[in-house]
Write a protein that holds these residues in place. Structure first.
Motif, PDB file in Angstrom:
ATOM      1  N   ARG A 248       0.815  -1.210   0.000  1.00  0.00           N
ATOM      2  CA  ARG A 248       0.000   0.000   0.000  1.00  0.00           C
ATOM      3  C   ARG A 248       0.850   1.263   0.000  1.00  0.00           C
ATOM      4  NH1 ARG A 248      -2.853  -2.723  -1.908  1.00  0.00           N
ATOM      5  NH2 ARG A 248      -4.932  -3.465  -1.353  1.00  0.00           N
ATOM      6  N   SER A 249       2.071   1.159   0.510  1.00  0.00           N
ATOM      7  CA  SER A 249       2.989   2.293   0.514  1.00  0.00           C
ATOM      8  C   SER A 249       4.397   1.772   0.726  1.00  0.00           C
ATOM      9  CB  SER A 249       2.622   3.291   1.630  1.00  0.00           C
ATOM     10  OG  SER A 249       2.736   2.679   2.909  1.00  0.00           O
ATOM     11  N   GLY A 250       5.380   2.626   0.446  1.00  0.00           N
ATOM     12  CA  GLY A 250       6.767   2.231   0.657  1.00  0.00           C
ATOM     13  C   GLY A 250       7.520   1.981  -0.634  1.00  0.00           C
ATOM     14  N   ASN A 251       8.485   1.094  -0.578  1.00  0.00           N
ATOM     15  CA  ASN A 251       9.403   0.878  -1.694  1.00  0.00           C
ATOM     16  C   ASN A 251       9.149  -0.459  -2.392  1.00  0.00           C
ATOM     17  OD1 ASN A 251      10.775   3.297  -1.087  1.00  0.00           O
ATOM     18  ND2 ASN A 251      12.059   2.241   0.418  1.00  0.00           N
ATOM     19  N   ALA A 252       8.905  -0.393  -3.694  1.00  0.00           N
ATOM     20  CA  ALA A 252       8.808  -1.589  -4.524  1.00  0.00           C
ATOM     21  C   ALA A 252      10.093  -1.668  -5.344  1.00  0.00           C
ATOM     22  CB  ALA A 252       7.585  -1.522  -5.433  1.00  0.00           C
TER      23      ALA A 252
ATOM     24  N   MET B 215       4.571  -3.776 -15.261  1.00  0.00           N
ATOM     25  CA  MET B 215       3.204  -4.190 -14.962  1.00  0.00           C
ATOM     26  C   MET B 215       2.821  -3.792 -13.535  1.00  0.00           C
ATOM     27  SD  MET B 215       2.206  -5.437 -17.808  1.00  0.00           S
ATOM     28  CE  MET B 215       0.800  -6.524 -17.644  1.00  0.00           C
ATOM     29  N   ALA B 216       3.767  -3.939 -12.603  1.00  0.00           N
ATOM     30  CA  ALA B 216       3.512  -3.519 -11.220  1.00  0.00           C
ATOM     31  C   ALA B 216       3.296  -2.015 -11.153  1.00  0.00           C
ATOM     32  CB  ALA B 216       4.667  -3.936 -10.324  1.00  0.00           C
ATOM     33  N   TRP B 217       4.167  -1.257 -11.842  1.00  0.00           N
ATOM     34  CA  TRP B 217       4.025   0.209 -11.853  1.00  0.00           C
ATOM     35  C   TRP B 217       2.649   0.608 -12.370  1.00  0.00           C
ATOM     36  CZ3 TRP B 217       2.816   3.575 -15.742  1.00  0.00           C
ATOM     37  CH2 TRP B 217       2.985   4.944 -15.467  1.00  0.00           C
ATOM     38  N   ASP B 218       2.201  -0.031 -13.431  1.00  0.00           N
ATOM     39  CA  ASP B 218       0.899   0.302 -14.011  1.00  0.00           C
ATOM     40  C   ASP B 218      -0.229  -0.104 -13.068  1.00  0.00           C
ATOM     41  OD1 ASP B 218      -0.699   1.423 -15.946  1.00  0.00           O
ATOM     42  OD2 ASP B 218      -0.812  -0.388 -17.171  1.00  0.00           O
TER      43      ASP B 218
ATOM     44  N   THR C 193       8.725   3.073  -7.025  1.00  0.00           N
ATOM     45  CA  THR C 193       9.241   1.943  -7.800  1.00  0.00           C
ATOM     46  C   THR C 193      10.680   2.204  -8.196  1.00  0.00           C
ATOM     47  OG1 THR C 193       7.021   1.501  -8.686  1.00  0.00           O
ATOM     48  CG2 THR C 193       8.890   0.525  -9.850  1.00  0.00           C
ATOM     49  N   SER C 194      11.552   1.224  -7.952  1.00  0.00           N
ATOM     50  CA  SER C 194      12.979   1.366  -8.260  1.00  0.00           C
ATOM     51  C   SER C 194      13.487   0.125  -8.984  1.00  0.00           C
ATOM     52  CB  SER C 194      13.804   1.571  -6.981  1.00  0.00           C
ATOM     53  OG  SER C 194      13.369   2.697  -6.259  1.00  0.00           O
ATOM     54  N   PHE C 195      14.423   0.353  -9.913  1.00  0.00           N
ATOM     55  CA  PHE C 195      15.027  -0.738 -10.682  1.00  0.00           C
ATOM     56  C   PHE C 195      16.522  -0.761 -10.391  1.00  0.00           C
ATOM     57  CE2 PHE C 195      16.386  -2.423 -15.038  1.00  0.00           C
ATOM     58  CZ  PHE C 195      16.039  -3.727 -14.732  1.00  0.00           C
ATOM     59  N   TYR C 196      16.976  -1.862  -9.782  1.00  0.00           N
ATOM     60  CA  TYR C 196      18.389  -2.059  -9.470  1.00  0.00           C
ATOM     61  C   TYR C 196      18.922  -3.154 -10.384  1.00  0.00           C
ATOM     62  CZ  TYR C 196      18.128   0.782  -5.218  1.00  0.00           C
ATOM     63  OH  TYR C 196      17.987   1.822  -4.329  1.00  0.00           O
ATOM     64  N   THR C 197      19.817  -2.791 -11.266  1.00  0.00           N
ATOM     65  CA  THR C 197      20.330  -3.751 -12.239  1.00  0.00           C
ATOM     66  C   THR C 197      21.853  -3.811 -12.217  1.00  0.00           C
ATOM     67  OG1 THR C 197      20.472  -4.273 -14.609  1.00  0.00           O
ATOM     68  CG2 THR C 197      20.147  -1.965 -14.037  1.00  0.00           C
ATOM     69  N   GLY C 198      22.367  -5.010 -12.373  1.00  0.00           N
ATOM     70  CA  GLY C 198      23.810  -5.174 -12.453  1.00  0.00           C
ATOM     71  C   GLY C 198      24.369  -4.765 -13.797  1.00  0.00           C
TER      72      GLY C 198
ATOM     73  N   TYR D  95      13.093  -2.128   1.576  1.00  0.00           N
ATOM     74  CA  TYR D  95      12.051  -2.527   0.637  1.00  0.00           C
ATOM     75  C   TYR D  95      10.795  -2.940   1.399  1.00  0.00           C
ATOM     76  CZ  TYR D  95      12.841  -7.427   1.897  1.00  0.00           C
ATOM     77  OH  TYR D  95      12.933  -8.606   2.593  1.00  0.00           O
ATOM     78  N   ASN D  96       9.677  -2.776   0.770  1.00  0.00           N
ATOM     79  CA  ASN D  96       8.415  -3.359   1.230  1.00  0.00           C
ATOM     80  C   ASN D  96       8.036  -4.541   0.350  1.00  0.00           C
ATOM     81  OD1 ASN D  96       8.254  -0.194   1.805  1.00  0.00           O
ATOM     82  ND2 ASN D  96       7.135  -1.285   3.418  1.00  0.00           N
ATOM     83  N   THR D  97       8.314  -4.383  -0.948  1.00  0.00           N
ATOM     84  CA  THR D  97       8.188  -5.480  -1.910  1.00  0.00           C
ATOM     85  C   THR D  97       9.485  -5.561  -2.699  1.00  0.00           C
ATOM     86  OG1 THR D  97       5.784  -5.302  -2.136  1.00  0.00           O
ATOM     87  CG2 THR D  97       6.973  -6.294  -3.964  1.00  0.00           C
ATOM     88  N   LEU D  98      10.022  -6.775  -2.821  1.00  0.00           N
ATOM     89  CA  LEU D  98      11.276  -6.984  -3.542  1.00  0.00           C
ATOM     90  C   LEU D  98      11.082  -8.112  -4.547  1.00  0.00           C
ATOM     91  CD1 LEU D  98      14.397  -6.500  -3.832  1.00  0.00           C
ATOM     92  CD2 LEU D  98      14.690  -8.287  -2.089  1.00  0.00           C
ATOM     93  N   HIS D  99      11.192  -7.777  -5.837  1.00  0.00           N
ATOM     94  CA  HIS D  99      11.164  -8.812  -6.863  1.00  0.00           C
ATOM     95  C   HIS D  99      12.589  -9.102  -7.305  1.00  0.00           C
ATOM     96  CE1 HIS D  99      11.139 -10.550 -10.903  1.00  0.00           C
ATOM     97  NE2 HIS D  99      10.087 -11.198 -10.447  1.00  0.00           N
TER      98      HIS D  99
END
Length: 460
Positions: A192-196, A217-220, A233-238, A293-297
């Motif tokens: 509901r809030s926080g960091n995805a 899809m999550a962002w939308d 929403t944040s994207f962490y990539t190597g 994070y609140n949700t971590l994929h």
């Protein structure tokens, strides 16, 4: 188990497909042996099963078409898996569009009577004696070997990840496993809030666009349900960029900026602390950073399978060393060995779409080699693959490219495929409905040839 005498039993599946399964008194030699996954479901990849089934059937039909049909026990598939998965569908599960049961079927129901299933796993390759040993100690010899074993998913390389994935309250999930892909949707709906936070590792992974697909899809979904102001929403990539092909990478980065998605490049996830909901990333300079994070994929790191890496058919990294055009082994002494899909050294993205382009080439070259002692010089794989990048519900960016990250677009003469389009909604629906149907009804049966549909390419 292996076939060593004419004795065998026929197993009737629930779909009335007759499966020729090896018995304890099995024959030991086949004209063609296809090595399947050899790993459990949580570690397998898109080509583990998909490539093997497709190419085994295509080869059978190619010989039949030429008027020199193979016998029903000439082609064997070595694979101990109980179930087969349509893995591109796991993104749809994570996005709440499909139940995961739609993408799982018993392997034996997909094996036609003209193929023999050896329900064991390969363990050792002995190319000088043209044989493969299984984990039970059996030896299977061949005239021609095709390795279609997929790759290894290294969940354990991230500290705390295996435990986090089975914890229903961890907020950690992944579309890269059948057992966890539905947890992705649960976590997306639950925040509901926080960091995805969404991750992608450095190096080779299967379907390199998938970590972004589920992020978009999550962002939308957050936007549609009025949560976008409260969820970051944040994207962490190597990786150093959003995508390996510059055209699409630039477009995706522009989309990221427009949508307010944070981008952190050359950041590799190394550990997960579920008690404190912290993810630790290692940066390019060797330093680390902790992220709440609140949700971590998680898209986990991947690599070659150990039983291939330790074998004489592997290159220095651990992939099956094949010519990038013919898919034949690079060692002149192993010319009766071919490889396809994720386990191969082919320098292209590891996707199911790549397999549909590789399979006809490999089929033609195996046919030519077995008939004439050499591959067909006209049957060449150009590295083509495609990545239908879902960027939201009802829109899609269609990335298509070949070796060297060069775009090779189906509709490029008419539209800019780097732009997400609602006009591509029908392709999104195809991704959701038509592609899975084509996979089950045609691809695994050797009757689907990628962007050529049901028409096998001719190499004459």
């Amino acid at each position: 188990m292996l076939l060593s005498t004419p004795t065998r039993r026929l197993v009737a599946s629930s779909s009335r497909t007759l499966v020729r399964q090896a018995s304890t008194e099995a024959k030991k030699h086949y004209k063609i042996v296809v090595v399947g996954s050899g790993v459990k479901e949580s570690q397998l990849s898109a080509s583990a099963g998909s490539a093997g089934l497709s190419v085994a059937n295509q080869i059978y039909y190619r010989f039949k078409e030429a008027g020199t049909p193979l016998n029903k026990d000439d082609i064997a598939i070595i694979d101990a898996a109980e179930d087969h998965f349509y893995q591109p569908g796991w993104t749809l599960v994570g996005a709440g569009l499909k139940p995961k049961s739609d993408f799982r079927r018993p392997l034996k129901t997909l094996i036609p009577s003209h193929l023999t299933l050896i329900p064991e796993n390969a363990s050792t390759f002995s190319p000088t004696s043209n044989s493969v040993d299984t984990t039970s100690g059996r030896s299977v010899s061949y005239d021609t070997l095709i390795v279609a074993a997929g790759l290894q998913i290294n969940w354990d390389n991230i500290k705390g990840l295996p435990q986090a994935l089975v914890d229903p309250n961890s907020g950690v999930s992944s579309i890269y496993s059948y057992s966890t892909c539905d947890k992705v949707w649960s976590d997306i709906e639950g925040i509901r809030s926080g960091n995805a936070v969404f991750t992608q590792p450095a190096g080779v992974i299967k379907c390199a666009g998938a970590p972004q697909k589920i992020m978009w899809m999550a962002w939308d979904r957050f936007r549609q349900t009025g949560r976008s102001d409260n969820v970051k929403t944040s994207f962490y990539t190597g990786m150093p960029s959003m995508f390996s092909v510059k055209k699409y990478s630039d477009a995706l980065n522009e989309l990221r900026l427009q949508r307010g998605v944070e981008g952190h490049f050359e950041h590799n996830l190394i550990s997960v602390d579920t008690n404190n909901h912290k993810a630790t990333f290692k940066k390019a300079d060797g330093s680390t950073v902790d992220v709440d994070y609140n949700t971590l994929h998680v898209a986990p790191p991947m690599g070659p399978l150990k039983f291939i890496k330790d074998s004489p058919i592997a290159d220095s990294v651990g992939w099956v060393s094949v010519d990038q055009f013919s898919l034949q082994h690079t060692n002149p002494e192993y010319q009766n060995i071919f490889s396809i899909g994720d386990c191969s050294s082919l320098p292209t993205s590891k996707t199911a779409a790549a397999i549909t382009a590789q399979a006809p080439v490999l089929t033609e070259n195996v046919f030519s080699f077995m008939k004439n002692g050499k591959v067909n010089p006209l049957a060449k794989y150009d590295g083509y693959t495609s990545c239908p990048l879902l960027t939201g519900y009802g829109e899609l960016m269609l990335a298509e490219f070949t070796y060297g990250a060069v775009p090779k677009e189906t509709f490029g003469a008419f539209v800019d495929q780097a732009k997400p389009r609602r006009a591509f909604y029908h392709l999104k629906k195809a991704y959701q409905d038509i592609f899975p149907a084509a996979y089950w009804n045609w691809m695994v049966k050797g009757q689907w040839f990628g962007n050529r549909g049901l028409f096998r390419p001719k190499y004459e």
